[in-house]
Design a protein around this motif. Structure first.
Motif, PDB file in Angstrom:
ATOM      1  N   ARG A 173     -24.889  -8.155  21.457  1.00 34.92           N
ATOM      2  CA  ARG A 173     -25.766  -8.860  20.516  1.00 34.92           C
ATOM      3  C   ARG A 173     -26.633  -7.853  19.768  1.00 34.92           C
ATOM      4  N   LEU A 207     -24.418  -6.073  17.154  1.00 37.37           N
ATOM      5  CA  LEU A 207     -24.093  -6.972  16.053  1.00 37.37           C
ATOM      6  C   LEU A 207     -25.290  -7.119  15.118  1.00 37.37           C
ATOM      7  N   TYR A 226     -19.416 -15.809  18.692  1.00 36.35           N
ATOM      8  CA  TYR A 226     -19.819 -15.513  17.308  1.00 36.35           C
ATOM      9  C   TYR A 226     -20.486 -16.730  16.656  1.00 36.35           C
ATOM     10  N   ARG A 272     -24.029 -16.963  17.227  1.00 36.34           N
ATOM     11  CA  ARG A 272     -24.779 -15.951  16.490  1.00 36.34           C
ATOM     12  C   ARG A 272     -24.762 -16.212  14.993  1.00 36.34           C
ATOM     13  N   TYR A 328     -22.117 -17.244  12.970  1.00 37.23           N
ATOM     14  CA  TYR A 328     -20.864 -17.144  12.230  1.00 37.23           C
ATOM     15  C   TYR A 328     -20.199 -18.511  12.175  1.00 37.23           C
ATOM     16  N   LYS A 343     -20.677 -15.009   8.004  1.00 36.07           N
ATOM     17  CA  LYS A 343     -22.075 -15.351   8.196  1.00 36.07           C
ATOM     18  C   LYS A 343     -22.840 -14.873   6.974  1.00 36.07           C
TER      19      LYS A 343
END
Length: 181
Positions: free
Chosen positions: A109, A112, A143, A146, A148, A179
């Motif tokens: 994380r 990213l 994803y 997060r 996406y 994203k």
């Protein structure tokens, strides 16, 4: 770029050519062979062969508008890596790897977020894009948590090109995720 999280003391830096052997080893350990089974990102059940090679990593390190980031602990141990490439107002995210024993620690994380922040702040990208093998439901869900989203667009898997692995099944394809940054 050096990004530090004081609570875990991880750093992010750009890779250089001398890092290539360690990058290849990390990527292979995260996706291929028995060692990859210690983590949840393994592709060993549906792909054999290599995930990346020295020449491929060198190409992306040397390519303009392309960066490989390394995530390390305070002892300089390589824990994670990722590649980003500027493509107009979008940035492509790939080669994302976390050492199997570190998966679930938060370093993924952290990496990213660092890549997204760099793409937005340094390259003024408005979105991040990536492709994920579509049968990887757990990974796609990670994803999505997060930010996406699945686009419903797919690309064929490069069957016959062993640089991407040797498929054990015939239904592999990539799904595009994106994203807004």
């Amino acid at each position: 770029m050096t990004d530090v999280d004081a609570s875990v003391a991880w750093t992010v830096r750009r890779a250089v050519a001398t890092d290539i052997p360690a990058i290849v080893e990390l990527v292979e350990s995260a996706y291929r062979g028995d060692v990859s089974r210690k983590g949840w990102t393994t592709e060993a059940d549906f792909l054999d062969g290599q995930r990346i090679d020295v020449a491929g990593v060198l190409d992306i390190i040397e390519k303009p508008g392309s960066v490989v980031f390394l995530g390390e602990n305070t002892q300089g141990e390589l824990l994670a890596c990722c590649h980003i490439e500027q493509q107009g107002d979008a940035c492509y995210f790939g080669m994302f790897s976390v050492r199997p024993g570190q998966q679930g620690s938060g370093i993924g994380r952290f990496m990213l977020t660092a890549a997204e922040n760099f793409a937005h702040a340094e390259w003024k990208c408005t979105k991040m894009e990536m492709t994920v093998i579509s049968i990887r439901a757990e990974l796609i869900a990670w994803y999505e948590r997060r930010g996406y989203r699945r686009t419903g667009r797919f690309k064929p898997f490069p069957y016959g090109d062993e640089r991407f692995g040797i498929p054990k099944r015939d239904d592999l394809q990539f799904e595009l995720l994106e994203k807004r940054l």
